[in-house]
Design an enzyme around this catalytic site. Structure first.
Site, PDB file in Angstrom:
ATOM      1  N   HIS A 179       0.809  -1.229   0.000  1.00  0.00           N
ATOM      2  CA  HIS A 179       0.000   0.000   0.000  1.00  0.00           C
ATOM      3  C   HIS A 179       0.837   1.271   0.000  1.00  0.00           C
ATOM      4  O   HIS A 179       0.293   2.358  -0.158  1.00  0.00           O
ATOM      5  CB  HIS A 179      -0.943  -0.006   1.207  1.00  0.00           C
ATOM      6  CG  HIS A 179      -2.052  -1.015   1.072  1.00  0.00           C
ATOM      7  ND1 HIS A 179      -3.301  -0.687   0.619  1.00  0.00           N
ATOM      8  CD2 HIS A 179      -2.070  -2.350   1.284  1.00  0.00           C
ATOM      9  CE1 HIS A 179      -4.056  -1.776   0.581  1.00  0.00           C
ATOM     10  NE2 HIS A 179      -3.328  -2.804   0.985  1.00  0.00           N
ATOM     11  N   ASP A 384       3.628   9.577  -1.025  1.00  0.00           N
ATOM     12  CA  ASP A 384       2.428   8.846  -0.613  1.00  0.00           C
ATOM     13  C   ASP A 384       2.201   7.702  -1.597  1.00  0.00           C
ATOM     14  O   ASP A 384       2.320   7.904  -2.807  1.00  0.00           O
ATOM     15  CB  ASP A 384       1.221   9.805  -0.653  1.00  0.00           C
ATOM     16  CG  ASP A 384       0.174   9.478   0.403  1.00  0.00           C
ATOM     17  OD1 ASP A 384       0.135   8.323   0.860  1.00  0.00           O
ATOM     18  OD2 ASP A 384      -0.600  10.385   0.759  1.00  0.00           O
TER      19      ASP A 384
HETATM   20  P1  ADQ Z   1      -2.784   6.286   4.515  1.00  0.00           P
HETATM   21  O1  ADQ Z   1      -1.384   6.739   4.715  1.00  0.00           O
HETATM   22  O2  ADQ Z   1      -3.593   6.116   5.720  1.00  0.00           O
HETATM   23  O3  ADQ Z   1      -2.867   4.917   3.678  1.00  0.00           O
HETATM   24  P2  ADQ Z   1      -4.698   7.685   2.638  1.00  0.00           P
HETATM   25  O4  ADQ Z   1      -4.660   6.921   1.395  1.00  0.00           O
HETATM   26  O5  ADQ Z   1      -4.808   9.147   2.398  1.00  0.00           O
HETATM   27  O6  ADQ Z   1      -3.403   7.458   3.553  1.00  0.00           O
HETATM   28  O7  ADQ Z   1      -5.907   7.212   3.500  1.00  0.00           O
HETATM   29  C1  ADQ Z   1      -6.303   7.893   4.625  1.00  0.00           C
HETATM   30  C2  ADQ Z   1      -7.742   7.487   4.999  1.00  0.00           C
HETATM   31  O8  ADQ Z   1      -8.007   8.006   6.284  1.00  0.00           O
HETATM   32  C3  ADQ Z   1      -8.758   8.051   4.046  1.00  0.00           C
HETATM   33  O9  ADQ Z   1      -9.744   7.093   3.727  1.00  0.00           O
HETATM   34  C4  ADQ Z   1      -9.374   9.224   4.819  1.00  0.00           C
HETATM   35  O10 ADQ Z   1     -10.748   9.402   4.581  1.00  0.00           O
HETATM   36  C5  ADQ Z   1      -9.159   8.824   6.243  1.00  0.00           C
HETATM   37  N1  ADQ Z   1      -8.930  10.021   7.067  1.00  0.00           N
HETATM   38  C6  ADQ Z   1      -7.912  10.883   6.989  1.00  0.00           C
HETATM   39  N2  ADQ Z   1      -8.082  11.875   7.876  1.00  0.00           N
HETATM   40  C7  ADQ Z   1      -9.232  11.617   8.512  1.00  0.00           C
HETATM   41  C8  ADQ Z   1      -9.939  12.269   9.588  1.00  0.00           C
HETATM   42  N3  ADQ Z   1      -9.496  13.375  10.189  1.00  0.00           N
HETATM   43  N4  ADQ Z   1     -11.076  11.692  10.003  1.00  0.00           N
HETATM   44  C9  ADQ Z   1     -11.519  10.554   9.442  1.00  0.00           C
HETATM   45  N5  ADQ Z   1     -10.904   9.925   8.455  1.00  0.00           N
HETATM   46  C10 ADQ Z   1      -9.771  10.444   8.001  1.00  0.00           C
HETATM   47  C11 ADQ Z   1      -1.934   4.011   3.072  1.00  0.00           C
HETATM   48  C12 ADQ Z   1      -0.933   4.656   2.150  1.00  0.00           C
HETATM   49  C13 ADQ Z   1      -1.654   5.449   1.097  1.00  0.00           C
HETATM   50  C14 ADQ Z   1      -2.629   4.567   0.341  1.00  0.00           C
HETATM   51  C15 ADQ Z   1      -3.511   3.781   1.293  1.00  0.00           C
HETATM   52  C16 ADQ Z   1      -4.349   2.730   0.584  1.00  0.00           C
HETATM   53  O11 ADQ Z   1      -0.036   5.485   2.868  1.00  0.00           O
HETATM   54  O12 ADQ Z   1      -0.747   6.052   0.212  1.00  0.00           O
HETATM   55  O13 ADQ Z   1      -3.445   5.346  -0.472  1.00  0.00           O
HETATM   56  O14 ADQ Z   1      -2.735   3.120   2.277  1.00  0.00           O
HETATM   57  O15 ADQ Z   1      -3.581   1.850  -0.162  1.00  0.00           O
END
Ligand code: ADQ
Length: 750
Positions: A179, A384
Site C-alpha cells: 500500500h 504517498d
Molecule cells: P494512509 O497513509 O492512511 O494509507 P490515505 O490513502 O490518504 O493514507 O488514506 C487515509 C484514509 O483516512 C482516508 O480514507 C481518509 O478518509 C481517512 N482520514 C484521513 N483523515 C481523517 C480524519 N481526520 N477523520 C476521518 N478519516 C480520516 C496508506 C498509504 C496510502 C494509500 C492507502 C491505501 O499510505 O498512500 O493510499 O494506504 O492503499
C-alpha cells in the site's frame, strides 16, 4: 470509510476459490464503553471491499487484534459478529509489537520507503523480531488456507510472509499488495535486509503495487540486487524456478458511499457568493510524510504575496492522530502548532483567521460534507503510496466544480492528471497553484473535475478487489505453467555468466554436496551416478574441478579418486592436484596439540560420540549422540579444544579443531585458483563453488563478487548465507554437474 450496504459484487470469471486475507490488523478496534473495553468493527474502504468477497468465496482473515498479550494467547476480547467470515487473531506480545511494528515496520520500512533516509533506523534486533512475527503470520495463514485457495497478503509489515508461506505450503497461490510506495533501487538498497525482503515478496505469484513507477523500481531491484531475469514488457521476474508477475493495481475508494453521503450534504462551491470566504481543505493522517508544515508554508506564502486573499480564504487542516508513532507525532504536532500560531498571528483580523486545524477522526458522515463544501482540496504529501483522500474529495464533487491540488509525489497523481499537480517541497509553486485554483473559471473547474470524477468512479475499491483477485488467479496459473525445476532455474541464471569466459573452475564440497548426509561419516560414499557425473565432468575440456573438504586429504582422495582433479583436504591445510602439492607451513606445531586433544576427547567417553583425528585437524562427530545430550557434549568438546589453543568450528553435528591460523576453505580455494590460472584468473575463468556446510560460508564469502556460489540447503536457505544461489539436495548438484559437463552453458547468450 465503511460502506453501509453490501455492494452487488460482480462474480469474477473463473472458479471462486476460498480466500485468505493476511494483514497486520484485523478490521477491529478496541472501544471503551461504560468502563468496558470491547472490539468493535473498524471502518475502512478496504474492509468494506474485502468482506463481501470473503463472504462470497468463503474465507478467513488473519491479523493482529491490536491488543498485545504477554502470555502469547490471542486477545482475550471476544471477536464481534463475524458475519460469515472467520477471523484468526495472531498473538503478539507487547515487546513483539514494539519491535516488529513500532520498530522495523514503522521506524525502518515506513521512512525508507517514503524516501526519509535520515529517519530510517537500522537495527538488527527489530529485523529479527520482524522475521519471527512474519513467520508466525505465515503459519496461521498456512493453517487457514484451503487447497487451491488464494492467500492475499497486505502491506509493508508483512513482506516476509510469502517466503515463509511458500516454505510451509509450496503449492499455495499467494499474492501480495504493497500500500505504500516501492522506492527507487538506490534508496531501497540502503537497507541491509533489502535482499531477504525482496525474496520475501518474490515467493508470491503476483506482487501488486499502486503505480507503474513502483513496478519499475521493484523490477530493477530484483534484477540488480538478486540478479533475477526480468521481462519488463511482460512484467515478470524469474525467481527460484517460478515466474512471478509484478503489476500496477491502483487502489480505489468506495465511490457509492461517498456519493451517497455527499448527496445528503449542503452543496459546496456551486452556491458560491462573491463575498463568501473560499474554503481550502487538507485532510491527512498526522504523519511526517504528508507534508503538513510545508503546506502551511505555502498558505503563508499565498497570503504574503497576494494580500487580496486576506478575509477571503480559509484553510482548514484536519488530521487523524497516528498512535503508533508517538514521538514523531509529538514533534510534528509542535511544529504544526508553531506554524499555525505564526500564520494566524501575522494575518488574522477581527472575525477572520486564515488557518484552523483540528486533530480528530471524523466519521464519514461528517467528513464527506467537508469535502463537498471545500472549494479547493490541498493535498501535498512529500511522498504517498496512493492518497485516498484525493479520490474521496473528487467523488464528493457532485457538481464537478471543486479544484484538486495534488502532490506529484503521491501515487494518485498518476491517475489524477487533471488535478493541479505540484511539487510539495516548493512553497512558491504550491502558492501559485492555490492562486490559480482560487481564480479558476467555472468552465475549467468543471472540465477538470468531470474528467477526474469519471476516472475515480471507473475504478472503485470493489472493482479493484475483483480485478486484483482475478489477476492473482491468472498469475498463479502462469507461475505454475512456467515453473522450472530448481536446477533449471540455476542454469538459466548462471548460463550467460559462465559463457562469458572460456573456462569454468568448479569447486565442490564433498559431504552433503556430492553425497547425502549420512549418520556415520564413514558411510558417505559416492554413488555410481555421482561418480559417472564427475567422470564426465573430468573429461570436459573447459571444466577445471576441485573437491574441497574438511576430511583428511588421503581420505578424500580415496573416496573420489578421479585423476586430474585438485583435492583440497583438512579445510585447505593440505592440497594436491596437477602441479600442486601444498601443506600449510605453520601446521607442524599444532600436530601435538591435536593428538592430545584427540586423547582428551576419547577420555570424555560420551556415548555415541566419535573422534576422528585427521592429522592437521580433528573432527568430533555427534550425530549418533542422543539429541538431548548433544549441547553438553558440544560444550565439553569446545573446552577441550580451546584449552589446547586450537580454533573451534561447528558444523552439522560436528565440532572441529583446527590450528589457530587464519586459513580456511575460502583462502584455500583462492590459492587453488591462483595456482591453476594465475593471479588474474577472473579474466579467464568463472569460479563456481557449491557447498552446504557452515565451513563453506568462508568460500562463499571469498568468492563474492569474483565468482558465484551455490548453497545446498535441504529445507530452506538461512537468510544469512553468503551464497548467491541455492539448490535443494545432492541430486540437484549432480544434475548441474552433468549440465556443466555437457557444456550446456556454452550455448547461452552472454
Ligand atoms: P494512509 O497513509 O492512511 O494509507 P490515505 O490513502 O490518504 O493514507 O488514506 C487515509 C484514509 O483516512 C482516508 O480514507 C481518509 O478518509 C481517512 N482520514 C484521513 N483523515 C481523517 C480524519 N481526520 N477523520 C476521518 N478519516 C480520516 C496508506 C498509504 C496510502 C494509500 C492507502 C491505501 O499510505 O498512500 O493510499 O494506504 O492503499
Amino acid at each position: 470509510m465503511t460502506s453501509s450496504h453490501a455492494p452487488a459484487a460482480e462474480p469474477s470469471a473463473g472458479p471462486e476459490r476460498p480466500l485468505v486475507v493476511v494483514s497486520n490488523r484485523l478490521p477491529f478496534q478496541v472501544e471503551r464503553e461504560a468502563g468496558q473495553a470491547r472490539l468493535a468493527r473498524a471502518p475502512g474502504g478496504l474492509v468494506a471491499a474485502l468482506e463481501p468477497v470473503l463472504r462470497r468465496r468463503g474465507g478467513t482473515w488473519v491479523g493482529w487484534t491490536g491488543v498485545p498479550r504477554e502470555d502469547g494467547r490471542p486477545s482475550g476480547y471476544a471477536l464481534p459478529d463475524t458475519d460469515g467470515v472467520a477471523y484468526r487473531p495472531v498473538p503478539l506480545s507487547a515487546s513483539e509489537v514494539a519491535q516488529y511494528y513500532g520498530g522495523f515496520s514503522n521506524r525502518t520500512l515506513w521512512p525508507l520507503f517514503h524516501y526519509f533516509l535520515g529517519r530510517t533506523q537500522i537495527d538488527g534486533g527489530t529485523w529479527a523480531a520482524y522475521e519471527r512475527v512474519n513467520e508466525r503470520f505465515a503459519e496461521l495463514a498456512a493453517a487457514a488456507r484451503a487447497d487451491g485457495g488464494l492467500v492475499w497478503v497486505h502491506d509493508y509489515q508483512l513482506l516476509r510472509v510469502p517466503h515463509h508461506l511458500r516454505r510451509l505450503a509450496p503449492d499455495a497461490r499467494i499474492a501480495f499488495f504493497l500500500h505504500i510506495p516501492f522506492p527507487a533501487t538506490e534508496v531501497f538498497r540502503v537497507l541491509p535486509w533489502a535482499r531477504p525482503l525482496l525474496r520475501g515478496a518474490l515467493a508470491c505469484d503476483l506482487v501488486g503495487l499502486h503505480v507503474p513507477a513502483y513496478v519499475g523500481h521493484f523490477l530493477t531491484s530484483a534484477e540488480r540486487l538478486l540478479g533475477c531475469e526480468v521481462d519488463r514488457a511482460a512484467g515478470t521476474v524469474r525467481f527460484e524456478g517460478r515466474v512471478v508477475s509484478v503489476q500496477a493495481h491502483p487502489i480505489g475508494i468506495d465511490v457509492a458511499l461517498v456519493e451517497a453521503l455527499a448527496r445528503g450534504a449542503a452543496p459546496g462551491p456551486r452556491q458560491r457568493a462573491d463575498d463568501r470566504v473560499a474554503e481550502i481543505l487538507g485532510v491527512d493522517r498526522l504523519d511526517y510524510t504528508k507534508g503538513i508544515p510545508e503546506r502551511l508554508a505555502a498558505v503563508e506564502r499565498l497570503l504574503e504575496r497576494h494580500p487580496g486573499y486576506r478575509r477571503r480564504v480559509r484553510f482548514t487542516q484536519l488530521m487523524v492522530p497516528s498512535r503508533e508513532r508517538v514521538a514523531e507525532y509529538a514533534e510534528l504536532k509542535r511544529q504544526i502548532d508553531e506554524a499555525v500560531g505564526r500564520i494566524n498571528g501575522r494575518f488574522s483580523e477581527a472575525g477572520w483567521s486564515p488557518v484552523r486545524y483540528l486533530v480528530r477522526s471524523l466519521p464519514p458522515e461528517e467528513l464527506v460534507p467537508l469535502y463537498r463544501g471545500a472549494d479547493v482540496a490541498l493535498l501535498t504529501p512529500l511522498r504517498d503510496g496512493m492518497n485516498l483522500v484525493a479520490k474521496e474529495y473528487v467523488a464528493a464533487q457532485l457538481e464537478n466544480d471543486g479544484v484538486l491540488i495534488l502532490s506529484e509525489m503521491a501515487g494518485a497523481a498518476d491517475e489524477l492528471q487533471e488535478a493541479l499537480l505540484v511539487n510539495p517541497f516548493d512553497p512558491d509553486a504550491v502558492a501559485d497553484a492555490l492562486h490559480r485554483a482560487l481564480g479558476m473559471s467555472e468552465d475549467e473547474r468543471r472540465a477538470r473535475m468531470s474528467a477526474l470524477r469519471d476516472r475515480v468512479r471507473s475504478n472503485d475499491v470493489h472493482a479493484w478487489v475483483d480485478r486484483f483477485v482475478a489477476a492473482a488467479e491468472r498469475a498463479s496459473d502462469r507461475a505454475r505453467a512456467a515453473a522450472a525445476s530448481p536446477v533449471e532455474a540455476v542454469e538459466r541464471r548462471l548460463g550467460p555468466w559462465l559463457a562469458a569466459r572460456p573456462t569454468v573452475a568448479l569447486l565442490l564440497d564433498y559431504d552433503g554436496t556430492l553425497t547425502p548426509r549420512v549418520a556415520s561419516p564413514d558411510d558417505a560414499r559416492l554413488s555410481d551416478p555421482a561418480r559417472q557425473a564427475l567422470e564426465e565432468a573430468a573429461r570436459a575440456p573447459n571444466l577445471d574441478i576441485a573437491i574441497v573438504s574438511g576430511r583428511a586429504l588421503d581420505d578424500l582422495k580415496e573416496r573420489v579418486g578421479i585423476a586430474g582433479f585438485t583435492y583440497v583436504g583438512n579445510h585447505g591445510f593440505e592440497m594436491e592436484g596437477p602441479g600442486l602439492a601444498f601443506r600449510h607451513e605453520r601446521t607442524e606445531r599444532s600436530l601435538e596439540a591435536m593428538r592430545q586433544a584427540a586423547d582428551a576427547l576419547e577420555a570424555l567417553a560420551v556415548p555415541g560420540a566419535r573422534v576422528e583425528p585427521k592429522g592437521v585437524t580433528l573432527s568430533y562427530h555427534l550425530r549418533a549422540v542422543p539429541a538431548d545430550a548433544r549441547p553438553a557434549a558440544v560444550r565439553q568438546a569446545e573446552a577441550v579444544l580451546r584449552r589446547r589453543r586450537l580454533r573451534v568450528t561447528f558444523g552439522h553435528d560436528v565440532v572441529e579443531g583446527r590450528p589457530a591460523l587464519d586459513w580456511h576453505k575460502g583462502r584455500a580455494v583462492l590459492h587453488v585458483l591462483v595456482h591453476r590460472h594465475g593471479a588474474d584468473w577472473p579474466a579467464r575463468v568463472r569460479a563456481l563453488y557449491v557447498g552446504d556446510d557452515v565451513t563453506d560460508e568462508d568460500a562463499f564469502r571469498s568468492l563474492r563478487g569474483i565468482g558465484r556460489s551455490i548453497c545446498v540447503a535441504s529445507n530452506h536457505v538461512p537468510v544469512a548465507t553468503a551464497s548467491d544461489l541455492d539448490l535443494p539436495d545432492p541430486d540437484a548438484v549432480l544434475q548441474l554437474v552433468r549440465w556443466l559437463a555437457a557444456g550446456g552453458f556454452a550455448h547461452a547468450a552472454p
